[in-house]
Scaffold this motif. Structure first.
Motif, PDB file in Angstrom:
ATOM      1  N   TRP A 255      38.688  38.091  47.241  1.00  0.00           N
ATOM      2  CA  TRP A 255      39.882  38.175  47.753  1.00  0.00           C
ATOM      3  C   TRP A 255      40.888  39.344  46.682  1.00  0.00           C
ATOM      4  CZ3 TRP A 255      39.308  32.652  47.566  1.00  0.00           C
ATOM      5  CH2 TRP A 255      39.554  32.269  46.388  1.00  0.00           C
ATOM      6  N   SER A 256      40.088  39.280  45.520  1.00  0.00           N
ATOM      7  CA  SER A 256      41.056  40.028  44.586  1.00  0.00           C
ATOM      8  C   SER A 256      40.923  41.298  44.544  1.00  0.00           C
ATOM      9  CB  SER A 256      40.117  39.707  43.219  1.00  0.00           C
ATOM     10  OG  SER A 256      40.594  38.334  42.725  1.00  0.00           O
ATOM     11  N   VAL A 257      40.251  41.995  45.450  1.00  0.00           N
ATOM     12  CA  VAL A 257      40.025  43.321  45.622  1.00  0.00           C
ATOM     13  C   VAL A 257      41.090  43.833  46.946  1.00  0.00           C
ATOM     14  CG1 VAL A 257      38.618  45.503  46.123  1.00  0.00           C
ATOM     15  CG2 VAL A 257      37.811  43.409  44.741  1.00  0.00           C
ATOM     16  N   ALA A 258      42.124  44.776  46.433  1.00  0.00           N
ATOM     17  CA  ALA A 258      42.998  45.262  47.503  1.00  0.00           C
ATOM     18  C   ALA A 258      43.507  46.594  47.310  1.00  0.00           C
ATOM     19  CB  ALA A 258      44.048  44.360  47.651  1.00  0.00           C
ATOM     20  N   ALA A 259      43.498  47.464  48.189  1.00  0.00           N
ATOM     21  CA  ALA A 259      44.183  48.743  48.040  1.00  0.00           C
ATOM     22  C   ALA A 259      43.577  49.754  46.713  1.00  0.00           C
ATOM     23  CB  ALA A 259      45.707  48.705  47.500  1.00  0.00           C
ATOM     24  N   GLY A 260      42.081  49.374  46.685  1.00  0.00           N
ATOM     25  CA  GLY A 260      41.202  50.148  45.874  1.00  0.00           C
ATOM     26  C   GLY A 260      41.231  49.749  44.510  1.00  0.00           C
ATOM     27  N   ARG A 261      41.809  48.442  44.307  1.00  0.00           N
ATOM     28  CA  ARG A 261      42.056  48.008  43.093  1.00  0.00           C
ATOM     29  C   ARG A 261      41.633  46.539  42.894  1.00  0.00           C
ATOM     30  NH1 ARG A 261      47.937  49.772  42.321  1.00  0.00           N
ATOM     31  NH2 ARG A 261      47.316  50.128  44.790  1.00  0.00           N
ATOM     32  N   ALA A 262      41.232  46.071  41.597  1.00  0.00           N
ATOM     33  CA  ALA A 262      41.170  44.361  41.558  1.00  0.00           C
ATOM     34  C   ALA A 262      42.151  43.993  40.856  1.00  0.00           C
ATOM     35  CB  ALA A 262      39.806  44.309  40.835  1.00  0.00           C
ATOM     36  N   TRP A 263      42.733  42.840  41.364  1.00  0.00           N
ATOM     37  CA  TRP A 263      43.950  41.968  40.806  1.00  0.00           C
ATOM     38  C   TRP A 263      43.491  40.940  40.366  1.00  0.00           C
ATOM     39  CZ3 TRP A 263      48.686  44.609  41.720  1.00  0.00           C
ATOM     40  CH2 TRP A 263      48.546  45.781  42.467  1.00  0.00           C
ATOM     41  N   LEU A 264      43.557  40.812  39.034  1.00  0.00           N
ATOM     42  CA  LEU A 264      42.805  39.561  38.202  1.00  0.00           C
ATOM     43  C   LEU A 264      43.685  38.917  37.397  1.00  0.00           C
ATOM     44  CD1 LEU A 264      39.658  41.845  37.027  1.00  0.00           C
ATOM     45  CD2 LEU A 264      39.872  40.133  38.916  1.00  0.00           C
ATOM     46  N   PRO A 265      43.543  37.566  37.242  1.00  0.00           N
ATOM     47  CA  PRO A 265      44.507  36.833  36.498  1.00  0.00           C
ATOM     48  C   PRO A 265      44.054  37.028  35.013  1.00  0.00           C
ATOM     49  CG  PRO A 265      42.601  35.587  37.250  1.00  0.00           C
ATOM     50  CD  PRO A 265      42.478  36.854  38.073  1.00  0.00           C
ATOM     51  N   ALA A 266      45.047  37.215  34.108  1.00  0.00           N
ATOM     52  CA  ALA A 266      44.737  37.219  32.616  1.00  0.00           C
ATOM     53  C   ALA A 266      44.646  35.858  32.321  1.00  0.00           C
ATOM     54  CB  ALA A 266      45.870  37.897  31.771  1.00  0.00           C
ATOM     55  N   ILE A 267      43.883  35.720  31.142  1.00  0.00           N
ATOM     56  CA  ILE A 267      43.854  34.271  30.353  1.00  0.00           C
ATOM     57  C   ILE A 267      44.530  34.118  29.377  1.00  0.00           C
ATOM     58  CG2 ILE A 267      42.031  32.746  29.081  1.00  0.00           C
ATOM     59  CD1 ILE A 267      41.661  32.715  31.926  1.00  0.00           C
ATOM     60  N   GLY A 301      45.390  43.939  52.611  1.00  0.00           N
ATOM     61  CA  GLY A 301      45.343  44.228  51.040  1.00  0.00           C
ATOM     62  C   GLY A 301      46.829  44.818  50.680  1.00  0.00           C
ATOM     63  N   ARG A 302      47.593  44.561  51.500  1.00  0.00           N
ATOM     64  CA  ARG A 302      48.936  45.102  51.153  1.00  0.00           C
ATOM     65  C   ARG A 302      49.886  44.389  50.110  1.00  0.00           C
ATOM     66  NH1 ARG A 302      53.521  48.359  52.942  1.00  0.00           N
ATOM     67  NH2 ARG A 302      54.577  48.609  50.838  1.00  0.00           N
ATOM     68  N   GLN A 303      49.544  42.967  50.416  1.00  0.00           N
ATOM     69  CA  GLN A 303      50.228  41.888  49.027  1.00  0.00           C
ATOM     70  C   GLN A 303      49.295  41.316  48.528  1.00  0.00           C
ATOM     71  OE1 GLN A 303      52.179  39.628  51.986  1.00  0.00           O
ATOM     72  NE2 GLN A 303      53.909  40.646  52.076  1.00  0.00           N
ATOM     73  N   VAL A 304      49.537  40.773  47.192  1.00  0.00           N
ATOM     74  CA  VAL A 304      48.873  39.896  46.544  1.00  0.00           C
ATOM     75  C   VAL A 304      49.772  38.594  46.312  1.00  0.00           C
ATOM     76  CG1 VAL A 304      47.827  39.459  44.163  1.00  0.00           C
ATOM     77  CG2 VAL A 304      47.118  41.676  45.547  1.00  0.00           C
ATOM     78  N   TRP A 305      49.293  37.616  46.565  1.00  0.00           N
ATOM     79  CA  TRP A 305      50.103  36.003  46.383  1.00  0.00           C
ATOM     80  C   TRP A 305      49.502  35.471  45.051  1.00  0.00           C
ATOM     81  CZ3 TRP A 305      53.662  33.483  50.216  1.00  0.00           C
ATOM     82  CH2 TRP A 305      54.161  34.325  51.115  1.00  0.00           C
ATOM     83  N   VAL A 306      50.340  34.899  44.214  1.00  0.00           N
ATOM     84  CA  VAL A 306      49.747  34.466  43.233  1.00  0.00           C
ATOM     85  C   VAL A 306      50.271  32.959  42.957  1.00  0.00           C
ATOM     86  CG1 VAL A 306      49.680  34.910  40.840  1.00  0.00           C
ATOM     87  CG2 VAL A 306      50.083  36.723  42.091  1.00  0.00           C
TER      88      VAL A 306
END
Lengths: 391, 109
Positions: A255-267, A301-306
């Motif tokens: 689910w991390s991939v949206a709108a052509g990009r990957a949205w990943l948690p930093a550590i 892919g329009r929103q990313v919930w965190v």
């Protein structure tokens, strides 16, 4: 008078018939389940009526439990912390079968053809394959990374060709095991880096990413060209700055991939890292409230919930993927552990463990649509996962 | 020495004797919070039943021959280079001590 009585009988008969017909024939596309981690129960839910329709107990230690679905989206396979693997029929609302497959497990996955369920284990470290129909053991692949040393397995994901990709937390490797001959699996090994904590396969099944805990970066393997080996992306994203303590490990999935990009948690940083999913170069960072745990794109892919690790686990933030900005900050309840979108994303279900509630939000206007009681709810899993690679 | 002087000293000594364990014992409401925290938030790595996960098991038999001070220090300061974070922002040292004592005798539900 007599007419009225006869009419009543007729109505009752019609109702009964409708009820029977309803019970006999039903799809599962709008069903799912909620893990109640403390009490070893799952609650079965319907996302159309936004209600619970059954509760099943006796599933053991469900802390960190996860679920995959059979390809007909009728059966849920629940992987418990205590190594229990339970098969649940969502239509008949009953436990079909339960086996204890290891001492300490962390999750599992199901093969492309739906015939093999694979569990990933901490102790003894390795993976085990089961017949999806009978839960009979087919094969075992120990995660031995040096003579006599076995690693905890993390980030197991199904990939095309009845293969499974995963990472070794202690061994610092990515592995791909091929189960096309289920009783004689073969395994390829690739270097990952220090302490991979979870992994994901992109929705097209092409790239496997393993997030690293022990160093700043993510290991990437192109499964279409595995002969090229693994490589590092987001290398040294912390730029040598001191890390914040991480009170809960983040999770990765497709689910991390949206709108052509990957949205990943930093550590150890209160940031979401954004990388272009074709060049794998960092494109942006989004500052957020705390250590991200789940960074989940809506189905379109329009929103990313965190959501966030302790002590910021009362917050949820929403990033708009077009602007790359946080557009909403919510406080759904105490100890938010998980989120799940309905199949097409008009709503998101959020578990608030310490409030003993699951909350349902409208993703368009962020209004609460309703809520359900559940005992210390954690993971929420809808049947729409059945058809997705890497879930 | 007067009688009352001796009595005073005895009372003071007794008070001190009770005060020591009492100071290490968090109030009942706080104990409930700590139990919840250990089961749920420590449990995310050590398991809800504390039988281990990403972090090792925290059961009486696994901790038996480990010095308590070392375990308290691990909780308070974490272990750099591993996934065990420091908890001093959320726990006083005596509370970590109380947790270690409870862990070593079998953690309450």
């Amino acid at each position: 008078m007599r007419v009225a009585v006869r009419l009543l009988w007729l109505m009752a008969a019609a109702l009964l018939l409708a009820a029977c017909a309803g019970a006999a024939l039903r799809g599962t596309g709008d069903l799912g389940l909620v893990i109640e981690r403390a009490s070893g129960h799952v609650t079965l839910v319907n996302t159309s009526s936004r209600s619970a329709y059954a509760r099943i107990g006796g599933l053991g230690d469900l802390s960190h439990a996860s679920v995959v679905y059979s390809r007909d989206a009728r059966y849920a396979y629940v992987f418990g912390r205590d190594g229990g693997l339970s098969k649940i029929d969502l239509l008949e609302a009953r436990l079909v079968k339960r086996v204890i497959q290891s001492g300490n497990a962390i999750g599992g996955s199901i093969s492309q053809d739906g015939r093999i369920v694979v569990a990933q284990n901490y102790t003894p470290g390795g993976i085990k394959a089961f017949d999806a129909e009978t839960l009979e053991l087919l094969a075992e692949v120990p995660a031995e990374y040096a003579p006599g040393q076995f690693s905890k397995v993390v980030g197991l994901a199904d990939v095309p060709g009845n293969k499974f990709a995963y990472a070794l937390f202690d061994g610092g490797e990515i592995r791909v095991t091929d189960f096309s001959d289920p009783k004689r699996p073969t395994t390829q090994r690739y270097p990952a880096g220090r302490q991979p904590y979870d992994g994901l396969v992109t929705p097209d099944g092409r790239h496997y990413l393993a997030g690293l805990f022990g160093e700043d970066g993510v290991a990437l393997l192109d499964l279409w060209q595995p002969e090229k080996g693994s490589r590092r992306i987001l290398d040294k994203y912390g730029k040598g700055e001191e890390k914040l303590p991480v009170f809960k490990m983040p999770h990765l999935r497709g689910w991390s991939v949206a709108a052509g990009r990957a949205w990943l948690p930093a550590i150890g940083r209160n940031e979401v890292l954004v990388v272009d999913a074709s060049t794998w170069k960092e494109t942006a960072r989004v500052a957020v409230k705390g250590q991200p745990v789940f960074v989940m794109a809506s189905p379109d892919g329009r929103q990313v919930w965190v959501n966030f690790a302790f002590p910021d686990n009362g917050w949820v933030q929403v990033i708009d993927t077009l602007s790359g900005q946080v557009v909403q900050t919510l406080q759904p309840g105490k100890a938010v552990l998980h989120m799940e979108f309905t199949p097409r994303g008009e709503a998101v279900w959020i578990s608030a463990r310490d409030d003993n509630r699951v909350l349902i939000y409208d993703t368009r206007n962020y209004r609460e649509l309703g809520s359900l009681p559940a005992e210390a709810p954690s993971g929420i899993f809808f049947t729409s996962r059945a058809a997705r690679i890497g879930f | 020495m007067s009688n009352s002087g001796i009595a005073g000293r005895v009372v003071a000594a007794l008070l001190l004797a009770c005060a020591m364990p009492a100071a290490a014992e968090p109030a009942p409401a706080r104990q409930k919070e700590l139990i919840h925290m250990v089961r749920q938030d420590c449990g995310s790595c050590h398991g809800l039943t504390l039988q281990g996960g990403l972090g090792p098991a925290l059961l009486p038999q696994t901790l038996a021959d480990k010095p308590a001070e070392g375990l308290v220090a691990t909780i308070v300061h974490g272990r750099p280079g591993t996934a065990m974070p420091p908890w001093h922002r959320f726990l006083a040292e005596e509370e970590a001590q109380w947790i270690v004592t409870r862990l070593m005798e079998g953690f309450p539900k």
